[in-house]
Motif scaffolding. Structure first.
Motif, PDB file in Angstrom:
ATOM      1  N   UNK A 124       0.912  -1.356   0.087  1.00  0.00           N
ATOM      2  CA  UNK A 124       0.149  -0.019   0.041  1.00  0.00           C
ATOM      3  C   UNK A 124       1.037   1.258   0.094  1.00  0.00           C
ATOM      4  N   UNK A 125       0.128   2.314  -0.334  1.00  0.00           N
ATOM      5  CA  UNK A 125       1.067   3.664  -0.601  1.00  0.00           C
ATOM      6  C   UNK A 125       1.145   4.422   0.762  1.00  0.00           C
ATOM      7  N   UNK A 126       0.117   4.451   1.410  1.00  0.00           N
ATOM      8  CA  UNK A 126       0.305   5.475   2.486  1.00  0.00           C
ATOM      9  C   UNK A 126      -0.831   4.939   3.699  1.00  0.00           C
ATOM     10  N   UNK A 127      -0.408   5.224   4.857  1.00  0.00           N
ATOM     11  CA  UNK A 127      -0.998   4.380   6.201  1.00  0.00           C
ATOM     12  C   UNK A 127      -0.930   5.703   7.140  1.00  0.00           C
ATOM     13  N   UNK A 128      -2.003   5.688   8.035  1.00  0.00           N
ATOM     14  CA  UNK A 128      -1.845   6.311   9.466  1.00  0.00           C
ATOM     15  C   UNK A 128      -2.300   5.480  10.499  1.00  0.00           C
ATOM     16  N   UNK A 129      -1.402   5.452  11.303  1.00  0.00           N
ATOM     17  CA  UNK A 129      -1.708   4.519  12.322  1.00  0.00           C
ATOM     18  C   UNK A 129      -1.675   5.335  13.634  1.00  0.00           C
ATOM     19  N   UNK A 130      -2.639   4.982  14.597  1.00  0.00           N
ATOM     20  CA  UNK A 130      -2.536   5.908  15.827  1.00  0.00           C
ATOM     21  C   UNK A 130      -2.943   5.007  17.106  1.00  0.00           C
ATOM     22  N   UNK A 131      -1.522   5.272  18.104  1.00  0.00           N
ATOM     23  CA  UNK A 131      -1.623   4.572  19.047  1.00  0.00           C
ATOM     24  C   UNK A 131      -2.464   5.425  20.184  1.00  0.00           C
ATOM     25  N   UNK A 136      -4.395   9.534  25.710  1.00  0.00           N
ATOM     26  CA  UNK A 136      -3.008  10.305  24.940  1.00  0.00           C
ATOM     27  C   UNK A 136      -3.067   9.505  23.586  1.00  0.00           C
ATOM     28  N   UNK A 137      -2.608  10.253  22.738  1.00  0.00           N
ATOM     29  CA  UNK A 137      -2.712   9.300  21.189  1.00  0.00           C
ATOM     30  C   UNK A 137      -1.414   9.755  20.864  1.00  0.00           C
ATOM     31  N   UNK A 138      -1.062   9.031  19.656  1.00  0.00           N
ATOM     32  CA  UNK A 138       0.134   9.192  18.821  1.00  0.00           C
ATOM     33  C   UNK A 138      -0.110   8.974  17.550  1.00  0.00           C
ATOM     34  N   UNK A 139      -0.094   9.636  16.426  1.00  0.00           N
ATOM     35  CA  UNK A 139      -0.490   9.232  15.325  1.00  0.00           C
ATOM     36  C   UNK A 139       1.006   9.467  14.240  1.00  0.00           C
ATOM     37  N   UNK A 140       0.995   8.192  13.574  1.00  0.00           N
ATOM     38  CA  UNK A 140       2.076   8.444  12.495  1.00  0.00           C
ATOM     39  C   UNK A 140       1.409   7.959  11.064  1.00  0.00           C
ATOM     40  N   UNK A 141       1.870   8.890  10.594  1.00  0.00           N
ATOM     41  CA  UNK A 141       1.453   8.861   8.870  1.00  0.00           C
ATOM     42  C   UNK A 141       2.546   8.395   8.126  1.00  0.00           C
ATOM     43  N   UNK A 142       2.585   7.582   7.366  1.00  0.00           N
ATOM     44  CA  UNK A 142       3.830   7.026   6.621  1.00  0.00           C
ATOM     45  C   UNK A 142       3.502   6.691   5.215  1.00  0.00           C
ATOM     46  N   UNK A 143       4.329   6.677   4.132  1.00  0.00           N
ATOM     47  CA  UNK A 143       3.931   6.805   2.809  1.00  0.00           C
ATOM     48  C   UNK A 143       5.044   6.380   1.959  1.00  0.00           C
ATOM     49  N   UNK A 144       4.856   5.832   0.705  1.00  0.00           N
ATOM     50  CA  UNK A 144       5.958   5.694  -0.336  1.00  0.00           C
ATOM     51  C   UNK A 144       5.578   7.075  -1.244  1.00  0.00           C
ATOM     52  N   UNK A 196     -11.342   6.841  12.631  1.00  0.00           N
ATOM     53  CA  UNK A 196     -10.860   5.804  11.841  1.00  0.00           C
ATOM     54  C   UNK A 196     -11.580   5.763  10.525  1.00  0.00           C
ATOM     55  N   UNK A 197     -10.970   5.525   9.267  1.00  0.00           N
ATOM     56  CA  UNK A 197     -11.649   5.558   8.104  1.00  0.00           C
ATOM     57  C   UNK A 197     -12.416   4.224   8.042  1.00  0.00           C
ATOM     58  N   UNK A 198     -13.656   4.522   7.323  1.00  0.00           N
ATOM     59  CA  UNK A 198     -14.530   3.407   7.094  1.00  0.00           C
ATOM     60  C   UNK A 198     -13.677   2.116   6.520  1.00  0.00           C
ATOM     61  N   UNK A 199     -13.855   1.009   7.075  1.00  0.00           N
ATOM     62  CA  UNK A 199     -13.108  -0.193   6.567  1.00  0.00           C
ATOM     63  C   UNK A 199     -11.695  -0.388   7.606  1.00  0.00           C
ATOM     64  N   UNK A 200     -11.332   0.802   8.288  1.00  0.00           N
ATOM     65  CA  UNK A 200      -9.983   0.891   9.032  1.00  0.00           C
ATOM     66  C   UNK A 200      -9.979  -0.190   9.919  1.00  0.00           C
ATOM     67  N   UNK A 234      -7.249   7.816  10.156  1.00  0.00           N
ATOM     68  CA  UNK A 234      -6.302   6.525  10.293  1.00  0.00           C
ATOM     69  C   UNK A 234      -6.954   5.315   9.816  1.00  0.00           C
ATOM     70  N   UNK A 235      -5.934   4.604   9.362  1.00  0.00           N
ATOM     71  CA  UNK A 235      -6.177   3.270   9.044  1.00  0.00           C
ATOM     72  C   UNK A 235      -6.070   2.197  10.028  1.00  0.00           C
ATOM     73  N   UNK A 236      -5.277   2.408  11.150  1.00  0.00           N
ATOM     74  CA  UNK A 236      -5.333   1.430  12.020  1.00  0.00           C
ATOM     75  C   UNK A 236      -5.127   2.385  13.629  1.00  0.00           C
ATOM     76  N   UNK A 237      -6.209   1.830  14.148  1.00  0.00           N
ATOM     77  CA  UNK A 237      -6.257   2.373  15.429  1.00  0.00           C
ATOM     78  C   UNK A 237      -5.787   1.296  16.658  1.00  0.00           C
ATOM     79  N   UNK A 238      -4.962   1.553  17.427  1.00  0.00           N
ATOM     80  CA  UNK A 238      -4.727   0.844  18.425  1.00  0.00           C
ATOM     81  C   UNK A 238      -5.346   1.288  19.777  1.00  0.00           C
ATOM     82  N   UNK A 239      -6.260   0.724  20.273  1.00  0.00           N
ATOM     83  CA  UNK A 239      -7.027   1.224  21.521  1.00  0.00           C
ATOM     84  C   UNK A 239      -6.769   0.434  22.687  1.00  0.00           C
ATOM     85  N   UNK A 240      -6.044   0.956  23.552  1.00  0.00           N
ATOM     86  CA  UNK A 240      -5.605   0.397  24.782  1.00  0.00           C
ATOM     87  C   UNK A 240      -6.587   0.022  25.718  1.00  0.00           C
TER      88      UNK A 240
END
Lengths: 331, 629
Positions: B16-23, B70-78, B106-110, B88-94
């Motif tokens: 995939x080209x482009x992802x955002x993950x949030x912890x 508290x959250x930390x979002x990382x957007x990374x891409x090619x 979270x985007x639909x389908x995330x 965000x594509x992935x949410x980590x919910x503790x």
């Protein structure tokens, strides 16, 4: 090196204080004292805040900064941080240094920044034309206190001691000689030197300290402190300070054993605090050097030391700094 | 043993080209650490990235509550990216509180990786859910997202249990387990994290046992992903096509520290950084306090006012005086900045903007101090105002601030904001040799025969001579009272005052001579210019790209220089029929443009305690172009 004279410290600016203002006496005393103290004029900096007294730097042919209200200790601290070799004198009034600037005065003292503070205390706001100041006595009738001030006055000497000030002294505006002598000692002190100058404002608070400053009042109402000497005062040296269960007290010399008269010890902070809280008319006004602590480290020296240690510890490699702990290559 | 070369037992990763993950988790859950470490790994893989740490003002709010998340979002891409991502594509919910406060982003389908063990009655209640209604079981949500309950707490407890560590120490590794799981999901190597853990716990703290415990948690997370098949597929994001060179990760506050330090070295001058702790600027004070070997002295003052005054005192005595703060502190520094205008001494004031007024939202970004920076002083007191556009841009902006402050002998305010201060991006290391030295001269001789005039100006820069105490023969007094031109003596003459007001303004305008012309990007033939400033550059660039791709070409430009504006700004504005100004305030730059150029600019204004989302910007610009607001 040529010997400097008072006129070498005189600028071409007209002095704009009211005729008869106590500031004139202090200015003359300072101009006279500096050549005795020595040191190069170019290394002397006079810093002030706002108020009548704060015009002081304009009249001193040295470097000078007339800053903003109450903040002179902060400017002076910055000057010392940048160049610890400078002789920094801070001259300002009771409103400036104890009211709006009380915070900065306190913090400069507890850090022990190497500055010499001359606090010209006339117990009134002069430049704003006569409101009560933080050192005005309770009941003082002024423009803003038509029914009398209800504020308990600040005790500048006690405040300085509470803030761990390492040199605390007091003198009268008209006493050029003692003022010069105290300035000399202040100049030789490593750390914050605080000198309260009791001063007259002949327009808005005339006779502010006349109970202590006049020829006929001074002997009875002031106590000249000399390190190692018993605390004796009065027209005929007939009064003295003794210690009772309640702390310091006043007695007749004739009524006590000589051994019971308190001896001034300027290294004794507790006793200095007792002196600093003595209030006229129950007590005489103490004058002279109340307290000296030559052992406290100076703030700017400690700062310099950390910089020196950091330099010795690691090279100042800007390339490595910018590089950071982790890099990657894109090819 | 998992590492980057491990071949997964199931499918090969999907590119995939482009992802955002949030912890997201409790403020004590270590989300900033997990996110930061994931970012470090992502950087080494070669992606472009942008991060957005979002933390509460409260240090440790009651556990499990929504206001302690508290959250930390990382957007990374090619591809090249400029923002931390709208969704965000992935949410980590503790925990449930993290789930509740973040699920809408979270985007639909995330994918939502949730620690199901925290979704008991107590956890649900703390987050404000009905104790019997578990959102992980909510069918509506399940249709909308790929909710993946993970027995995270249980596995950590069971896998890591040993005789040497209590439950508390073991459970502190939950964040690292989550990190391991996300590393598996995006095919990231574990080695950088293992090295980091060994360094942090083993070498620095002498607790190799804790490092080992965390490394076990990291691998457990990875292994869980590989064996549990809860998610099914994995993804990979190819390296981005960045310009060749050496890169590092940098946040805005870090870049500010490096920039100020580099400027001091380029000027060959000591620097005094005087500051009072305030969010989100304190990290600059922390950073500067570690720069002593570069002749930087730091001074934590008793208050904001003392900080700026000490900086001015330091400048008077010949150091480069710098102070740093946020909006409320800038307000407190106003009078002293006015004095610096009068004294005509160099001074740099950093304002890391946050949501206001008053205490406002201390950890949230906003661009609402522009007018305060411009006008927040008594009298006519112009200063130079610069704004950094991104985390790494703080480096260049800081250097320029020092350059201009010393060139024109005036205060320079540098505006950053909470988002770029704490956000990070890849930074191609600058060629330090290519940075021009900052030329500073202190006079040693009188400038008029035998006489020294402290207010005699340089005809090009408008600056006055910076004579410093310790210089024989140049003794002079400065002060807040109006100065007579040339001599600097106290002067209340009306005509002199007016001339001095003009002179102080003129020297600020003289900076235009060294301010580069505006670069207009995008479709320069479009009738619409999107004009931004400060930290919104990334979102504006992406929005402009999206609009152009969708058949609505627009031109865009970005201002670092807010006062004075670049000399050609008026001409540039006149070239376009429509000027749209997106700002996270109610229109402060727009106000200045209208006042300065009679330019009928249209605003796109969002004040939601975060940076612009690209999508809302696209929609806002589109509405503005259609004449709606």
């Amino acid at each position: 090196m040529t010997t400097l004279k008072a006129k070498d410290y005189t600028t071409d600016q007209d002095v704009r204080w009211c005729p008869g203002c106590g500031d004139y006496a202090v200015l003359a005393a300072v101009r006279k004292a500096l050549p005795v103290i020595g040191g190069a004029k170019e290394n002397q900096v006079f810093v002030s805040g706002i108020g009548c007294a704060a015009r002081f730097p304009y009249y001193m042919e040295t470097y000078g900064m007339h800053s903003i209200h109450g903040r002179a200790p902060a400017f002076a601290t910055g000057i010392k941080l940048a160049n610890p070799q400078l002789d920094v004198w801070l001259v300002s009034g009771d409103g400036d240094l104890l009211s709006i600037g009380g915070n900065h005065t306190m913090h400069a003292m507890r850090r022990n920044v190497g500055i010499r503070i001359l606090l010209l205390n006339n117990r009134i706001y002069g430049l704003t034309k006569g409101q009560y100041s933080p050192t005005s006595e309770v009941g003082k009738i002024t423009k803003s206190t038509p029914m009398g001030s209800i504020d308990e006055p600040v005790m500048p000497l006690a405040l300085a001691l509470a803030a761990e000030c390492s040199f605390v002294a007091r003198c009268l505006d008209i006493d050029a000689k003692p003022l010069g002598a105290i300035m000399e000692r202040a100049a030789g002190h490593a750390g914050t030197a605080f000198v309260e100058v009791l001063q007259d404002c002949n327009i808005f608070n005339h006779q502010a300290w006349f109970h202590a400053s006049q020829k006929d009042t001074r002997p009875a109402n002031t106590l000249q402190l000399v390190h190692g000497d018993p605390m004796i005062f009065g027209v005929d040296s007939e009064r003295c300070i003794i210690r009772s269960q309640d702390g310091l007290g006043v007695a007749n010399v004739a009524d006590v054993d000589a051994a019971d008269i308190v001896v001034h010890d300027e290294t004794n902070r507790t006793q200095a605090f007792e002196l600093a809280t003595m209030r006229y008319p129950d007590f005489p006004e103490p004058l002279g050097v109340l307290y000296v602590n030559a052992d406290r480290p100076m703030y700017e020296a400690a700062c310099e030391d950390q910089v020196a240690r950091a330099k010795a510890d690691r090279p100042a490699d800007l390339q490595a700094l910018v590089h950071g702990p982790e890099t990657w290559q894109v090819t | 043993m998992p590492d980057s070369t491990t071949t997964p037992t199931n499918q090969p990763p999907i590119a995939v080209d482009d992802v955002a993950v949030r912890f997201a988790g409790d403020s004590g859950d270590g989300m900033q650490l997990a996110g930061g470490q994931f970012t470090a790994t992502t950087a080494l893989v070669g992606n472009d990235f942008a991060t957005f740490p979002d933390y509460p003002a409260e240090i440790r709010a009651p556990r499990g509550t929504t206001f302690g998340v508290s959250g930390f979002q990382v957007h990374f891409s090619s591809n090249t990216i400029h923002t931390p991502g709208d969704v965000v594509d992935v949410l980590v919910a503790m925990n449930p509180a993290a789930f509740k406060t973040n699920i809408a982003d979270v985007r639909p389908g995330g994918i939502v990786l949730a620690d199901e063990d925290e979704f008991g009655k107590v956890g649900l209640k703390k987050a404000g859910y009905e104790p019997d209604v578990n959102p992980l079981d909510d069918e509506d949500l399940q249709r909308r997202y790929r909710i993946v309950p993970v027995p995270l707490s249980r596995i950590v407890r069971e896998e890591l249990a040993d005789d040497d560590h209590g439950a508390k120490e073991v459970m502190r590794c939950r964040n690292i387990f989550a990190l391991g799981l996300v590393c598996w999901l995006y095919d990231r190597p574990l080695e950088p994290t293992i090295d980091h853990l060994n360094e942090t716990f083993g070498v620095k703290k002498g607790r190799q046992d804790i490092a080992d415990l965390n490394i076990r948690a990291l691998r457990a997370g990875w292994n869980f992903g590989e064996t549990a098949e809860l998610v099914g597929e994995r993804y990979t994001v190819a390296p981005a096509d960045l310009k060749p060179g050496t890169y590092r990760r940098i946040s805005g506050n870090e870049a500010m520290v490096l920039g100020l330090t580099a400027a001091a070295r380029k000027a060959n001058k000591p620097m005094v950084y005087a500051s009072y702790p305030i969010t989100p600027a304190s990290d600059v004070l922390h950073g500067m306090s570690g720069m002593k070997r570069f002749d930087v002295t730091t001074f934590q003052a008793e208050d904001e006012i003392a900080a700026v005054c000490a900086a001015i005192g330091a400048s008077f005595a010949g150091s480069i005086g710098v102070t740093g703060t946020s909006g409320p502190g800038l307000a407190l520094k106003g009078e002293a900045m006015g004095l610096a205008v009068m004294l005509e001494l160099p001074l740099v004031i950093l304002d890391v903007q946050r949501g206001g007024p008053a205490t406002g939202m201390p950890t949230k970004p906003e661009q609402a101090d522009l007018l305060q920076a411009m006008f927040g002083r008594s009298g006519e007191a112009p200063v130079i105002v610069l704004a950094a556009a991104s985390p790494s841009d703080c480096f260049d902006t800081a250097i320029e601030a020092v350059r201009l402050a010393t060139r024109h002998m005036c205060p320079v305010i540098v505006l950053s904001d909470a988002a770029i201060a704490n956000g990070a991006e890849p930074w191609k290391l600058p060629d330090l040799e290519a940075i021009e030295p900052i030329e500073i001269t202190h006079p040693t001789e009188p400038n008029d025969g035998e006489v020294f005039h402290p207010y005699m100006r340089d005809e090009h820069t408008g600056g006055r001579p910076w004579a410093i105490p310790g210089t024989p023969g140049l003794e002079h007094r400065v002060g807040g009272l109006e100065k007579e031109a040339v001599t600097g003596n106290v002067c209340y003459d009306g005509e002199n005052h007016e001339a001095m007001v003009h002179a102080r303004q003129a020297k600020i305008m003289a900076a235009q001579a060294v301010i580069p012309p505006i670069e207009v990007g995008g479709d320069t033939t479009s009738d619409t210019l999107i004009l931004g400033w400060g930290g919104s550059r990334g979102a504006i660039l992406e929005a402009a790209d999206q609009l152009s791709a969708a058949g609505t070409p627009v031109a865009h430009a970005h201002l670092r220089h807010l006062n004075p504006f670049p000399a050609d700004l008026g001409d540039v504005l006149a070239r376009f029929d429509r000027v749209i100004v997106p700002e996270t305030n109610s229109g402060q730059l727009r106000f200045l443009l209208r006042a300065t150029y009679l330019c009928d600019a249209i605003g796109v204004n969002v004040m939601r305690g975060r940076s612009f989302q690209v999508q809302e910007l696209v929609e806002g610009i589109t509405r503005a172009m259609e004449g709606k607001s």
